[in-house]
Design a protein around this motif. Structure first.
Motif, PDB file in Angstrom:
ATOM      1  N   LYS A  13     -47.398  50.044 -59.927  1.00  0.00           N
ATOM      2  CA  LYS A  13     -47.365  49.364 -58.638  1.00  0.00           C
ATOM      3  C   LYS A  13     -46.812  50.328 -57.609  1.00  0.00           C
ATOM      4  O   LYS A  13     -45.884  51.087 -57.873  1.00  0.00           O
ATOM      5  CB  LYS A  13     -46.481  48.113 -58.697  1.00  0.00           C
ATOM      6  N   TYR A  15     -44.722  51.183 -54.378  1.00  0.00           N
ATOM      7  CA  TYR A  15     -43.603  50.577 -53.662  1.00  0.00           C
ATOM      8  C   TYR A  15     -42.948  51.581 -52.736  1.00  0.00           C
ATOM      9  O   TYR A  15     -43.121  52.798 -52.879  1.00  0.00           O
ATOM     10  CB  TYR A  15     -42.571  49.987 -54.629  1.00  0.00           C
ATOM     11  N   ARG A  66     -37.946  36.379 -48.650  1.00  0.00           N
ATOM     12  CA  ARG A  66     -37.523  35.002 -48.383  1.00  0.00           C
ATOM     13  C   ARG A  66     -36.492  34.624 -49.429  1.00  0.00           C
ATOM     14  O   ARG A  66     -36.780  34.651 -50.633  1.00  0.00           O
ATOM     15  CB  ARG A  66     -38.702  34.053 -48.410  1.00  0.00           C
ATOM     16  N   ASP A  69     -36.986  32.864 -52.953  1.00  0.00           N
ATOM     17  CA  ASP A  69     -38.392  32.955 -53.355  1.00  0.00           C
ATOM     18  C   ASP A  69     -38.564  34.173 -54.252  1.00  0.00           C
ATOM     19  O   ASP A  69     -38.566  35.310 -53.791  1.00  0.00           O
ATOM     20  CB  ASP A  69     -39.282  33.075 -52.116  1.00  0.00           C
ATOM     21  N   LYS A  70     -38.709  33.933 -55.558  1.00  0.00           N
ATOM     22  CA  LYS A  70     -38.815  35.059 -56.485  1.00  0.00           C
ATOM     23  C   LYS A  70     -40.147  35.786 -56.365  1.00  0.00           C
ATOM     24  O   LYS A  70     -40.329  36.845 -56.944  1.00  0.00           O
ATOM     25  CB  LYS A  70     -38.561  34.593 -57.923  1.00  0.00           C
ATOM     26  N   ASN A  71     -41.080  35.244 -55.587  1.00  0.00           N
ATOM     27  CA  ASN A  71     -42.361  35.906 -55.351  1.00  0.00           C
ATOM     28  C   ASN A  71     -42.360  36.746 -54.069  1.00  0.00           C
ATOM     29  O   ASN A  71     -43.410  37.210 -53.637  1.00  0.00           O
ATOM     30  CB  ASN A  71     -43.493  34.874 -55.293  1.00  0.00           C
ATOM     31  N   SER A  72     -41.195  36.925 -53.464  1.00  0.00           N
ATOM     32  CA  SER A  72     -41.106  37.757 -52.265  1.00  0.00           C
ATOM     33  C   SER A  72     -41.610  39.163 -52.572  1.00  0.00           C
ATOM     34  O   SER A  72     -41.354  39.694 -53.654  1.00  0.00           O
ATOM     35  CB  SER A  72     -39.664  37.834 -51.763  1.00  0.00           C
ATOM     36  N   THR A  73     -42.295  39.771 -51.615  1.00  0.00           N
ATOM     37  CA  THR A  73     -42.831  41.118 -51.805  1.00  0.00           C
ATOM     38  C   THR A  73     -41.838  42.195 -51.393  1.00  0.00           C
ATOM     39  O   THR A  73     -42.131  43.383 -51.523  1.00  0.00           O
ATOM     40  CB  THR A  73     -44.143  41.281 -51.022  1.00  0.00           C
ATOM     41  N   GLN A  75     -37.521  43.104 -51.746  1.00  0.00           N
ATOM     42  CA  GLN A  75     -36.201  42.755 -52.246  1.00  0.00           C
ATOM     43  C   GLN A  75     -35.176  43.501 -51.404  1.00  0.00           C
ATOM     44  O   GLN A  75     -35.414  44.631 -50.981  1.00  0.00           O
ATOM     45  CB  GLN A  75     -36.027  43.165 -53.711  1.00  0.00           C
ATOM     46  N   ASP A  88     -42.985  46.000 -52.486  1.00  0.00           N
ATOM     47  CA  ASP A  88     -44.225  46.286 -53.190  1.00  0.00           C
ATOM     48  C   ASP A  88     -45.349  46.294 -52.158  1.00  0.00           C
ATOM     49  O   ASP A  88     -45.449  45.386 -51.324  1.00  0.00           O
ATOM     50  CB  ASP A  88     -44.494  45.218 -54.251  1.00  0.00           C
ATOM     51  N   ASP A  90     -49.467  46.466 -51.299  1.00  0.00           N
ATOM     52  CA  ASP A  90     -50.815  46.201 -51.781  1.00  0.00           C
ATOM     53  C   ASP A  90     -51.748  47.247 -51.172  1.00  0.00           C
ATOM     54  O   ASP A  90     -52.452  46.991 -50.199  1.00  0.00           O
ATOM     55  CB  ASP A  90     -51.240  44.783 -51.373  1.00  0.00           C
TER      56      ASP A  90
END
Length: 192
Positions: A13, A15, A66, A69-73, A75, A88, A90
Motif C-alpha cells: 500500500k 502511504y 475521523r 472511525d477505524k476505516n479512516s484513511t 491516522q 494511505d 489510492d
C-alpha cells in the motif's frame, strides 16, 4: 522542521507519513515569529481532519481522519514532538494522489503545514518591529497539507494574526499606563 516521506508497506500500500505540527519550533511569518508550545494540542479537537495539498479546500481530500472511525484513511496521534500522521493513498484510482506520492518520493514536496484555530496564546516583545507569538492552546485542527512552501503564510490564521498584532500595538500605544491591562485583554481575545 517539518517532515514528510512516501513509502509502501508490507501489503504494498502506498502511504505518506509526516509531522505537520512541530512543537517548540520558531517560524518567521514576516511580521512576527510564531512558536507552537509543547502541549498545545492536548485538548485540541481532532475529531475530523482532512489531508489536502497546499491548503486547497476546493479539491477533494486525499485522506481523512475521523475520530472513532477505524476505516479512516489517515491516522494521527499527538506525541511529545507534535502531531505525526500517516495516510494511505489510492494511487491507482486517484491521479492527484499518484502525483503527490511521486512528488514527495522525489523530494519535490518536502514540507507540511496545517489549518487551525487558537484558544490561547502569549505575545512577547509586542513593542518591537518583530514580536513573537507563542500558541499555548490549539482549539481545532481543520486540515493538514503537503505544501510546496512549508510556512504558515498560506493558512488563514496568518492573515488574522497580522490584524490582531496591529490591534494589539494600537491598544498598547494608546495608553501606556494601561499597557499591561491591554496585553491581558489581547491575550484573552486572541484565542477566540
Amino acid at each position: 522542521m517539518f517532515d514528510i516521506r512516501a513509502d509502501t508497506d508490507k501489503e504494498n500500500k502506498f502511504y505518506i507519513s509526516g509531522r505537520p505540527i512541530v512543537y517548540e519550533s520558531k517560524t518567521n511569518l514576516g511580521f512576527c515569529d510564531e512558536v507552537i508550545r509543547s502541549g498545545a494540542l492536548d485538548d485540541a479537537d481532532l475529531s475530523d481532519v482532512r489531508f489536502l495539498v497546499n491548503h486547497n479546500t476546493n479539491m477533494i481530500p486525499l485522506a481523512r481522519f475521523r475520530k472513532g472511525d477505524k476505516n479512516s484513511t489517515m491516522q494521527l496521534q499527538i506525541d511529545n514532538k507534535g502531531l505525526p500522521i500517516r495516510l494511505d493513498l489510492d494511487v491507482e484510482n486517484n491521479t492527484e494522489a499518484k502525483a503527490l506520492y511521486s512528488a514527495v518520493q522525489r523530494g519535490d514536496i518536502s514540507g507540511m503545514s496545517f489549518m487551525f484555530t487558537i484558544d490561547a496564546d502569549e505575545w512577547e516583545n509586542l513593542d518591537s518591529e518583530h514580536p513573537t507569538r507563542y500558541i499555548t492552546k490549539i482549539g481545532q485542527v481543520l486540515e493538514v497539507s503537503a505544501v510546496t512552501f512549508p510556512a504558515y503564510e498560506s493558512t488563514e490564521i496568518s492573515a488574522r494574526d497580522k490584524r490582531a498584532l496591529d490591534e494589539a500595538r494600537k491598544a498598547i500605544s494608546k495608553n501606556s499606563e494601561d499597557a499591561e491591562l491591554e496585553k491581558l485583554k489581547l491575550k484573552y481575545l486572541m484565542g477566540v
